[in-house]
Design a protein around this motif. Sequence first.
Motif, mmCIF file in Angstrom:
data_model
loop_
_atom_site.group_PDB
_atom_site.id
_atom_site.type_symbol
_atom_site.label_atom_id
_atom_site.label_comp_id
_atom_site.label_asym_id
_atom_site.label_seq_id
_atom_site.Cartn_x
_atom_site.Cartn_y
_atom_site.Cartn_z
ATOM 1 N N ALA A 42 9.696 12.122 -2.229
ATOM 2 C CA ALA A 42 8.852 12.231 -3.422
ATOM 3 C C ALA A 42 8.801 10.894 -4.169
ATOM 4 N N ALA A 43 9.950 10.240 -4.311
ATOM 5 C CA ALA A 43 9.987 8.942 -4.990
ATOM 6 C C ALA A 43 9.195 7.906 -4.192
ATOM 7 N N ASP A 44 9.324 7.946 -2.881
ATOM 8 C CA ASP A 44 8.605 7.012 -2.024
ATOM 9 C C ASP A 44 7.097 7.245 -2.100
ATOM 10 N N LYS A 45 6.693 8.500 -2.165
ATOM 11 C CA LYS A 45 5.276 8.833 -2.282
ATOM 12 C C LYS A 45 4.707 8.273 -3.598
ATOM 13 N N GLU A 46 5.458 8.432 -4.683
ATOM 14 C CA GLU A 46 5.008 7.903 -5.968
ATOM 15 C C GLU A 46 4.922 6.381 -5.923
ATOM 16 N N LEU A 47 5.928 5.747 -5.325
ATOM 17 C CA LEU A 47 5.925 4.294 -5.202
ATOM 18 C C LEU A 47 4.701 3.814 -4.418
ATOM 19 N N ASN A 48 4.411 4.469 -3.316
ATOM 20 C CA ASN A 48 3.274 4.070 -2.495
ATOM 21 C C ASN A 48 1.955 4.235 -3.230
ATOM 22 N N ALA A 49 1.823 5.286 -4.018
ATOM 23 C CA ALA A 49 0.595 5.492 -4.791
ATOM 24 C C ALA A 49 0.416 4.369 -5.821
ATOM 25 N N LEU A 50 1.489 4.001 -6.493
ATOM 26 C CA LEU A 50 1.418 2.914 -7.471
ATOM 27 C C LEU A 50 1.132 1.583 -6.795
ATOM 28 N N TYR A 51 1.740 1.359 -5.645
ATOM 29 C CA TYR A 51 1.506 0.140 -4.863
ATOM 30 C C TYR A 51 0.024 0.018 -4.518
ATOM 31 N N GLN A 52 -0.583 1.120 -4.120
ATOM 32 C CA GLN A 52 -2.013 1.110 -3.797
ATOM 33 C C GLN A 52 -2.853 0.776 -5.023
ATOM 34 N N GLN A 53 -2.475 1.292 -6.175
ATOM 35 C CA GLN A 53 -3.202 0.986 -7.410
ATOM 36 C C GLN A 53 -3.107 -0.511 -7.744
ATOM 37 N N ILE A 54 -1.914 -1.058 -7.554
ATOM 38 C CA ILE A 54 -1.724 -2.484 -7.850
ATOM 39 C C ILE A 54 -2.514 -3.340 -6.877
ATOM 40 N N THR A 55 -2.455 -3.028 -5.590
ATOM 41 C CA THR A 55 -3.205 -3.827 -4.615
ATOM 42 C C THR A 55 -4.710 -3.728 -4.884
ATOM 43 N N ALA A 56 -5.172 -2.589 -5.351
ATOM 44 C CA ALA A 56 -6.586 -2.454 -5.693
ATOM 45 C C ALA A 56 -6.948 -3.387 -6.851
ATOM 46 N N ARG A 57 -6.073 -3.506 -7.820
ATOM 47 C CA ARG A 57 -6.339 -4.406 -8.949
ATOM 48 C C ARG A 57 -6.283 -5.876 -8.534
ATOM 49 N N LEU A 58 -5.552 -6.147 -7.467
ATOM 50 C CA LEU A 58 -5.410 -7.534 -7.007
ATOM 51 C C LEU A 58 -6.434 -7.913 -5.944
ATOM 52 N N LYS A 59 -7.395 -7.051 -5.687
ATOM 53 C CA LYS A 59 -8.349 -7.302 -4.594
ATOM 54 C C LYS A 59 -9.132 -8.599 -4.783
ATOM 55 N N SER A 60 -9.360 -9.005 -6.003
ATOM 56 C CA SER A 60 -10.101 -10.243 -6.226
ATOM 57 C C SER A 60 -9.194 -11.474 -6.252
ATOM 58 N N ASN A 61 -7.896 -11.270 -6.065
ATOM 59 C CA ASN A 61 -6.948 -12.378 -6.063
ATOM 60 C C ASN A 61 -6.050 -12.287 -4.823
ATOM 61 N N PRO A 62 -6.557 -12.759 -3.669
ATOM 62 C CA PRO A 62 -5.795 -12.614 -2.414
ATOM 63 C C PRO A 62 -4.432 -13.308 -2.428
ATOM 64 N N ASP A 63 -4.303 -14.402 -3.188
ATOM 65 C CA ASP A 63 -3.002 -15.078 -3.248
ATOM 66 C C ASP A 63 -1.956 -14.203 -3.934
ATOM 67 N N SER A 64 -2.346 -13.576 -5.033
ATOM 68 C CA SER A 64 -1.418 -12.668 -5.720
ATOM 69 C C SER A 64 -1.101 -11.451 -4.857
ATOM 70 N N LYS A 65 -2.101 -10.973 -4.154
ATOM 71 C CA LYS A 65 -1.875 -9.815 -3.280
ATOM 72 C C LYS A 65 -0.869 -10.173 -2.185
ATOM 73 N N LYS A 66 -0.978 -11.370 -1.614
ATOM 74 C CA LYS A 66 -0.010 -11.814 -0.597
ATOM 75 C C LYS A 66 1.394 -11.887 -1.179
ATOM 76 N N LEU A 67 1.485 -12.372 -2.422
ATOM 77 C CA LEU A 67 2.795 -12.449 -3.074
ATOM 78 C C LEU A 67 3.382 -11.057 -3.281
ATOM 79 N N LEU A 68 2.539 -10.107 -3.680
ATOM 80 C CA LEU A 68 3.007 -8.727 -3.851
ATOM 81 C C LEU A 68 3.503 -8.157 -2.531
ATOM 82 N N VAL A 69 2.727 -8.344 -1.470
ATOM 83 C CA VAL A 69 3.124 -7.825 -0.152
ATOM 84 C C VAL A 69 4.462 -8.427 0.265
ATOM 85 N N SER A 70 4.612 -9.725 0.075
ATOM 86 C CA SER A 70 5.871 -10.390 0.423
ATOM 87 C C SER A 70 7.028 -9.868 -0.427
ATOM 88 N N ALA A 71 6.783 -9.719 -1.721
ATOM 89 C CA ALA A 71 7.831 -9.206 -2.617
ATOM 90 C C ALA A 71 8.220 -7.786 -2.232
#
Length: 133
Positions: A42-71
């Motif tokens: 359940a915690a992992d499911k919530e984390l993944n949903a939030l991660y998807q929301q963040i990556t959606a907000r970073l769609k116009s900034n590929p460098d930040s998105k790469k940093l998030l993926v790496s982090a």
Amino acid sequence: MHPRFLLALAPLMFTSMAFALDCDNASDQATMNQCAAQQNAAADKELNALYQQITARLKSNPDSKKLLVSAQRSWVAFRDAECTFSASAVKGGSVYPLIYSNCTTELTKARVQTFKQYLKCQEGDLSCPVPGI
């Protein structure tokens, strides 16, 4: 899938759906382990949903998105290594899955809170890596 295979699985599917764990009154190790695994999922499911929301907000900034993926990859590696260490005293024992799952759940919940903070960023907040909406 072959129809006979599905028929063979049908009783198992209905049995597992009808069987609900009573995690509040778990009294044996197997049930406690299963309950801990459910909480972790359940915690992992919530984390993944939030991660998807963040990556959606970073769609116009590929460098930040790469940093998030790496982090996030580094965080997952840390979480898994930390919990392996944390549960190492009971490695091989029946309580290991419980201790390990509880550890990963707690660390995941902390990461969930971090992600929630990222999603609350206000427009113009230069200290926040996720643009506000």
